[in-house]
Motif scaffolding. Structure first.
Motif, PDB file in Angstrom:
ATOM      1  N   THR A  70       1.061  -1.196  -0.032  1.00 20.95           N
ATOM      2  CA  THR A  70       0.037   0.102  -0.111  1.00 20.95           C
ATOM      3  C   THR A  70       0.762   1.200  -0.122  1.00 20.95           C
ATOM      4  OG1 THR A  70      -1.611  -1.285   1.268  1.00 20.95           O
ATOM      5  CG2 THR A  70      -1.991   1.148   1.108  1.00 20.95           C
ATOM      6  N   SER A  92     -12.115  -2.435 -10.808  1.00 18.16           N
ATOM      7  CA  SER A  92     -13.053  -2.675  -9.712  1.00 18.16           C
ATOM      8  C   SER A  92     -12.821  -3.976  -8.969  1.00 18.16           C
ATOM      9  CB  SER A  92     -14.484  -2.380 -10.206  1.00 18.16           C
ATOM     10  OG  SER A  92     -15.257  -2.729  -9.045  1.00 18.16           O
ATOM     11  N   CYS A  96      -8.829  -3.545  -2.170  1.00 13.04           N
ATOM     12  CA  CYS A  96      -8.882  -2.209  -1.939  1.00 13.04           C
ATOM     13  C   CYS A  96      -8.005  -1.315  -1.924  1.00 13.04           C
ATOM     14  CB  CYS A  96      -9.673  -2.066  -0.483  1.00 13.04           C
ATOM     15  SG  CYS A  96      -8.745  -2.484   0.896  1.00 13.04           S
ATOM     16  N   GLU A 100      -7.381   2.582  -2.638  1.00 17.42           N
ATOM     17  CA  GLU A 100      -7.277   3.396  -1.486  1.00 17.42           C
ATOM     18  C   GLU A 100      -6.479   4.602  -1.435  1.00 17.42           C
ATOM     19  OE1 GLU A 100      -7.214   2.071   3.309  1.00 17.42           O
ATOM     20  OE2 GLU A 100      -5.851   1.076   1.552  1.00 17.42           O
ATOM     21  N   TYR A 327     -12.983 -11.604  -4.828  1.00 18.04           N
ATOM     22  CA  TYR A 327     -13.407 -10.631  -3.727  1.00 18.04           C
ATOM     23  C   TYR A 327     -15.009 -10.579  -3.926  1.00 18.04           C
ATOM     24  CZ  TYR A 327      -8.516  -9.115  -4.039  1.00 18.04           C
ATOM     25  OH  TYR A 327      -7.170  -9.317  -3.815  1.00 18.04           O
ATOM     26  N   MET A 331     -14.981  -3.025  -5.938  1.00 21.18           N
ATOM     27  CA  MET A 331     -14.691  -1.787  -5.312  1.00 21.18           C
ATOM     28  C   MET A 331     -15.859  -0.655  -5.782  1.00 21.18           C
ATOM     29  SD  MET A 331     -12.075  -1.974  -3.612  1.00 21.18           S
ATOM     30  CE  MET A 331     -11.600  -0.508  -3.189  1.00 21.18           C
ATOM     31  N   GLN A 334     -18.395  -0.847  -2.818  1.00 22.39           N
ATOM     32  CA  GLN A 334     -17.913  -0.765  -1.452  1.00 22.39           C
ATOM     33  C   GLN A 334     -18.511   0.522  -1.235  1.00 22.39           C
ATOM     34  OE1 GLN A 334     -16.770  -2.757   0.335  1.00 22.39           O
ATOM     35  NE2 GLN A 334     -15.385  -4.368  -0.736  1.00 22.39           N
ATOM     36  N   TYR A 337     -16.632   3.636  -1.375  1.00 19.56           N
ATOM     37  CA  TYR A 337     -15.955   3.971  -2.933  1.00 19.56           C
ATOM     38  C   TYR A 337     -17.323   3.947  -3.860  1.00 19.56           C
ATOM     39  CZ  TYR A 337     -11.324   2.659  -1.003  1.00 19.56           C
ATOM     40  OH  TYR A 337     -10.268   2.370  -0.124  1.00 19.56           O
TER      41      TYR A 337
END
Ligand SMILES: Cc1ncc(COP(=O)(O)O)c(C=O)c1O
Length: 384
Positions: A70, A92, A96, A100, A327, A331, A334, A337
């Motif tokens: 990250t 997507s 995350c 992010e 997943y 995304m 979410q 988001y």
């Protein structure tokens, strides 16, 4: 006396870091012990040695280690000066962290659909997303192709779209480090690449860690400055906003030992994936690797008809076979988001995949007998 109670089979690990540790024997202990002796816990000599070896492995001019995948993504956006008003295109169907980091620098993630066979960014959807961003008054600035589950994204298609639209390319190979595209390793494409050494990744350390790869000589001092609080001549002159983004020396020492056996582990992961493909292709949709790519199989992910995977997971769990869903929510759905823009068609493939995928245990130490147990359990559960 025979018992009428059926004995549960021993649980199978989803990822087996213990067997890898046993293989490495005293080498890890000795590497850590060397750090405990020289006491340079931050910026110790193992960090520079690892960076040189990682760059050589990836075929990149430079590797800059950092504290996590990250942070690697964020540091690149910070070093490029990505800012409010900029659009950054992200798939997507990803973890995350890919998206992010974009609001961290004030920019806007714009979500792109993926391809149903490789699960990676759909180039046509990227073009649609660029048009959406322009319509919304955003400045298309960068794209983050993700090498999902260990397979590189379609760089032959994405790189020219990026070039035509003036986008920087930040490759997210957190799951794909060691994989190849047209025979070249990830880390050697685009403007910069981020990877993760989280323990469950194909090359993992014993905590958090990450690295950045780039051929851009001018970017390296900026990344190193960002990594140390935006330092100028030293940490006490701050020429930009930065962070504490360094990789611990102990983690570098551990990674040096693991990197030495990584190629061999990649081959073992690939053999296990091929074995699964052969044994399961008639009962579910098995993963497809693009002929231009090789995968490091961060995950072995099958697809099942919508609404059936939870029954498979429950049946396997009873037999001591763990599964995971990467997943369950794309995304753009979410809560944190869903207000960001997306390519104009509702991203149907990401939505479909999130209802159909399920991952089976895979790692370099999955022996044939254990894998046969997984295969038999899957086939039984799917009524084969
Ligand atoms: C696609 C992807 N990007 C980014 C990350 C972030 O890496 P880390 O957990 O090291 O911060 C991960 C892994 O967790 C990932 O799978």
């Amino acid at each position: 006396m025979t018992s009428h109670v059926k004995t549960e089979a021993a649980p199978i690990p989803f990822i087996d870091v213990a067997t890898q540790r046993a293989r490495l024997g005293s080498r890890i202990d000795e590497a850590v012990s060397r750090v405990l002796t020289h006491c340079r816990f931050v910026n110790g000599p193992e960090v520079a040695e690892l960076e040189a070896k990682l760059a050589a492995f990836a075929g990149a001019r430079h590797a800059v280690s950092c504290a996590s995948g990250t942070d690697a993504l964020a540091m690149i956006l910070m070093a490029w000066g990505v800012k409010a008003g900029d659009a950054v295109f992200c798939p997507s169907f990803t973890f995350c962290a890919t998206a992010e980091v974009v609001p961290w620098v004030g920019a806007t993630p714009v979500f792109v659909d993926v391809l149903p066979d490789t699960f990676n960014m759909d180039p046509a959807s990227l073009e649609a997303a660029i048009a959406v961003a322009r319509r919304e008054g955003l400045n298309p600035r960068a794209v983050i192709p993700v090498d999902l589950f260990g397979q590189p994204a379609d760089l032959d298609a994405i790189l020219p779209i990026a070039e035509a639209n003036g986008l920087k390319v930040l490759c997210d190979t957190a799951q794909g480090f060691g994989a190849t595209w047209n025979g070249r390793r990830t880390g050697s494409f685009g403007d910069a690449t981020a990877t993760s050494f989280f323990p469950a990744k194909p090359l993992g350390c014993y905590g958090d860690g990450g690295a950045i790869f780039t051929d851009d000589d001018a970017l390296v001092p900026v990344l190193k400055s960002v990594r140390e609080h935006g330092q100028g001549i030293d940490k006490y002159e701050n020429v930009r906003i930065g962070m504490t983004g360094r990789l611990d020396t102990i983690q570098a020492a551990i990674l040096l030992e693991k990197l030495a056996i990584f190629e061999d582990e990649i081959a073992a992961r690939d053999a296990a994936a091929r074995r699964y493909n052969e044994a399961l292709a008639d009962v579910c949709t098995v993963p497809v690797v693009d002929p231009r790519a090789s995968s490091v199989w961060a995950q072995y992910t099958i697809r099942l008809p919508h609404g059936t995977r939870d029954a498979l997971a429950a049946a396997l769990q009873k037999e001591g076979v763990p599964t995971a869903v990467y997943y369950r929510i794309p995304m753009h759905r979410q809560p944190a988001y869903s207000h960001y823009p997306a390519a104009g068609n509702g991203l149907p493939v990401s939505e479909q995949l999130s209802g159909e995928v399920i991952s089976l245990p895979i790692h370099a130490y999955l022996d044939a007998a254990t894998q046969d147990r997984v295969i038999a359990a899957v086939r039984r559960a799917l009524g084969a």
